[in-house]
Design an enzyme around this catalytic site. Structure first.
Site, PDB file in Angstrom:
ATOM      1  N   LYS A  32       0.257  -1.341  -0.515  1.00 63.42           N
ATOM      2  CA  LYS A  32      -0.075  -0.154   0.357  1.00 63.42           C
ATOM      3  C   LYS A  32       0.839   0.669   0.354  1.00 63.42           C
ATOM      4  O   LYS A  32       2.154   1.554   0.371  1.00 63.42           O
ATOM      5  CB  LYS A  32      -0.928   0.300   1.149  1.00 63.42           C
ATOM      6  CG  LYS A  32      -1.653   1.023   1.128  1.00 63.42           C
ATOM      7  CD  LYS A  32      -2.847   0.486   3.043  1.00 63.42           C
ATOM      8  CE  LYS A  32      -3.723   1.528   2.720  1.00 63.42           C
ATOM      9  NZ  LYS A  32      -5.037   1.181   4.018  1.00 63.42           N
ATOM     10  N   SER A 109      -9.288   0.697   3.052  1.00 65.46           N
ATOM     11  CA  SER A 109      -8.679   1.407   2.133  1.00 65.46           C
ATOM     12  C   SER A 109      -7.575   1.287   1.141  1.00 65.46           C
ATOM     13  O   SER A 109      -6.845   1.454   0.216  1.00 65.46           O
ATOM     14  CB  SER A 109      -7.891   2.774   2.858  1.00 65.46           C
ATOM     15  OG  SER A 109      -7.117   2.332   3.798  1.00 65.46           O
ATOM     16  N   SER A 133      -9.728  -1.590   7.052  1.00 69.35           N
ATOM     17  CA  SER A 133      -9.310  -1.341   5.811  1.00 69.35           C
ATOM     18  C   SER A 133      -8.346  -2.493   5.173  1.00 69.35           C
ATOM     19  O   SER A 133      -7.811  -2.441   3.515  1.00 69.35           O
ATOM     20  CB  SER A 133      -8.240  -0.022   6.012  1.00 69.35           C
ATOM     21  OG  SER A 133      -9.170   1.082   5.736  1.00 69.35           O
TER      22      SER A 133
END
Length: 404
Positions: A32, A109, A133
């Protein structure tokens, strides 16, 4: 370089060779775009953040742990702006395509990380999980995901959101690999032992609609058979909606404390939904919300007592499959509220949670989650391996994930 047809990557050209040999030899992972990478600047999903921050001087600790065991890093993946959403729809950089349901959101996310795994462009991926997330995009994209005990995996070198909830999580297409990554990132924990008490949270399962709940029935029955001490009960005296409110309030206070100075100085442009949430966090004061902190402590103590040394809590990861793209208004807010009511449980008590892609409803994945007590992460992952093998044996004539 494989073409990124799924829009999973923020920068697919970032690559780091392994620094050692070990259990992850030959495997490729993505991260990420909030993890520090030497000589690289993370975006945190926002152009203003990218423009106003410098390159990192060293890698995040978790990345180095994986490289040292033979894994190769390839690519940074998209995230919601400053990790503050569960949708995966980024106003600035677009939405990664959910390989299991292209007309639906991938979840966030850690959206790009989940999609890079689901599309099989990498073997596994690192994400972060504050309010769900890793768990939610794993559920939406039909992959395995893990949120560890808070503080168990080193978080140095990761852009923070709300520090008392932030964790480094990971995703993979098999429980075996999910477990092996756990062994690398959580070497301090033991993996032996069993769970003899299985608890089903009634109010969590009430959030599901009939067809989705029915799809889980055979798997819940198998879980009930795993222990003579299985039981259905309500776990939240106050109700999960109130638990979610406590989670969001404390999270919001921490978010504004963390990012207030940068927001006021740079006046960044945030997309719809994100902008409103940051505006809301600016109104929160810790001294006006002491009751929320007291209730979080009470919830933590209750869940710790409930699970003990040998208990597992069983809940759905999400209230259903991934919502359609561009869902707005009241319907979107209601679904988000239900989702947070589920994901806040482990978050509030800082517990480890694994999500397993055992169910599909009309072709749309929905994850099954198992939560254990703090520091029982590897024990939970190993137990999940055994449970999934039992599923394979029990449904040998059925394709796992179908409504059976």
């Amino acid at each position: 370089m494989i073409k990124d047809q799924w829009n999973a990557f923020f920068n697919q050209n970032v690559a780091i060779a392994p620094t050692g040999k070990g259990s992850l030899d030959g495997l490729v992972f993505s991260v990420k775009d909030v993890f520090a990478i030497q000589h690289y600047q993370s975006s945190a999903g926002n152009p203003t953040w990218l423009r106003t921050h410098e390159e990192s001087k060293r890698n995040a600790v978790a990345i180095d742990m994986l490289l040292n065991q033979g894994a190769k890093l390839r690519g940074t993946t998209h995230t919601d702006e400053l990790m503050y959403s569960l949708n995966g729809e980024n106003f600035h950089y677009g939405t990664p395509i959910n390989p299991k349901a292209p007309d639906r959101i991938p979840g966030g996310s850690s959206s790009g990380s989940a999609v890079s795994v689901a599309a099989q462009t990498v073997d596994f991926s690192l994400g972060t999980d504050t309010g769900g997330s890793v768990r939610i995009p794993s559920s939406y994209c039909g992959i395995y995901g893990f949120r560890p005990t808070h503080g168990a995996v080193p978080i140095e070198g990761v852009i923070p959101l709300a520090k008392s909830y932030d964790t480094v999580g990971w995703m993979a297409n098999s429980i075996d690999l999910l477990f092996e990554i756990g062994r690398v990132l959580l070497p301090q924990f033991k993996e032996d032992g069993d769970f003899t008490n299985i608890e089903f949270a009634e109010e969590a399962w009430e959030l599901l609609e009939g067809e989705t709940k029915a799809a889980f029935s055979p798997f819940l029955k198998l879980l009930e058979e795993e222990s003579e001490n299985s039981r259905w009960q309500r776990i939240s005296q106050e109700g999960l909606a109130e638990w979610s409110s406590v989670f969001r309030t404390i999270q919001g206070i921490e978010i504004w404390k963390e990012h207030e100075q940068w927001i006021k100085k740079e006046n960044p442009t945030f997309g719809p939904g994100i902008s409103e949430r940051f505006s809301w966090t600016s109104t929160l004061k810790k001294e006006q919300n002491e009751d929320a902190y007291k209730l979080r402590e009470k919830i933590t103590n209750e869940l710790t007592h409930l699970l003990g040394e040998d208990g597992i809590l069983v809940i759905p990861t999400a209230p259903g499959g991934a919502p359609l793209l561009n869902l707005q208004g009241e319907a979107a807010e209601k679904y988000r509220a239900k989702t947070m009511s589920l994901s806040c449980i482990a978050g509030l008590a800082r517990l480890p949670q694994v999500t397993l892609p055992v169910v599909e409803v009309n072709g749309i994945p929905v994850g099954l989650s198992l939560i254990a007590n703090r520091n029982q992460d590897l024990k939970l992952l190993r137990w999940s391996q055994r449970f999934l093998r039992k599923i394979d044996q029990s449904f040998v004539t059925s394709k796992r994930g179908e409504n059976v």
